[in-house]
Design an enzyme around this catalytic site. Sequence first.
Site, PDB file in Angstrom:
ATOM      1  CG  ASP A 213      -0.004  -0.044   2.522  1.00  0.00           C
ATOM      2  OD1 ASP A 213       0.378   1.017   3.001  1.00  0.00           O
ATOM      3  OD2 ASP A 213       0.330  -1.145   3.015  1.00  0.00           O
ATOM      4  CG  ASP A 215       1.561   4.917   5.709  1.00  0.00           C
ATOM      5  OD1 ASP A 215       0.936   4.063   6.356  1.00  0.00           O
ATOM      6  OD2 ASP A 215       2.102   5.888   6.252  1.00  0.00           O
TER       7      ASP A 215
END
Length: 300
Positions: A213, A215
């Site tokens: 991801d 974040d």
Amino acid sequence: MAHQHGSPVIGVIGGSGIYDIPGLTNTRWETVHSPFGEPSDKLMFGELGGQAMVFLPRHGRGHRIPPSELNFRANIDALKRAGVTEILSVSAVGSLREDLPPGTFVLVDQFIDRSVARAKSFFGTGLVAHVSLAHPTCGRLRAAVAEACAELDIPHQVGGTYLVMEGPQFSTLAESNLYRTWGCDVIGMTNMPEAGLAREAEMCYASVAMVTDYDCWHPDHDNVTVEAVVKVLLENADKGRSLVKATVPRLADRAGPCEKGCQTALDFALITHPDARDRTLASQLDAVAGRVMQPPPDPA
Ligand SMILES: CSC[C@H]1O[C@H](OP(=O)(O)O)[C@H](O)[C@@H]1O
Ligand SMILES: Nc1ncnc2[nH]cnc12
């Protein structure tokens, strides 16, 4: 399993999404006790292409244990007692850089440790030691992983700084942006004190950080959630396992101790005078530091 120099034993610490390594032969799950407490789970002993290896799911099977409750000392001590000489850590991380999208594997070489609630050393009052963490991961092991990534066509970056946060909540936007200004590449919750303890235990340690991801800093991507992490992990866990399988046999013919010095890290680290050592702590350190400890003198 007693270790003989010249026969490396690879220990794999599987992070989120990696709770087993299918395809090992002669496998058995075994409880290994440690004077530092209970490891996350039993250890799985097995062989990969004739090469001995040991597997430990970092959070336990079923992902029972959160980052701050992990007994990192027991995990590393148990792997040492199991004869492991080289640790390959596989972890899920958030990306702090545009050019490290989900699916990229970062072969970490540095850490910034912002964890605050963890036992960080095997040593302590009565037996003080200071090891170097200037280069906290093993360059020899990382090179083998890089070769395996290239062979498997896995998008990867060799080198990168992993910011260790305490968790379990993900970062605030201000924190995420701050870590970006610090030049960090990825963020996770587990690689420290794990890497530091592996150094104290004189084991090579390499970290494969699988980006799941962005974040929470990226304006065009949703903030990280467990759901998003798990989705990407499911797509990447097989690659992670294949990477382990391609790396382990590359290490089979590496004779002797690591030339980077990982396996002699304690040579000049102990500072407490043998007469001043705490006998209980010294006996707990039999696996980690037995190589460099003189037996404490008998009390008169
Ligand atoms: C499931 S998202 C957060 C969780 O995943 C990472 O664990 P690991 O390093 O063991 O793969 C991260 O550090 C958090 O513990
Ligand atoms: N964004 C993130 N922050 C901390 N740990 C993570 N593990 C996976 N993604 C993460």
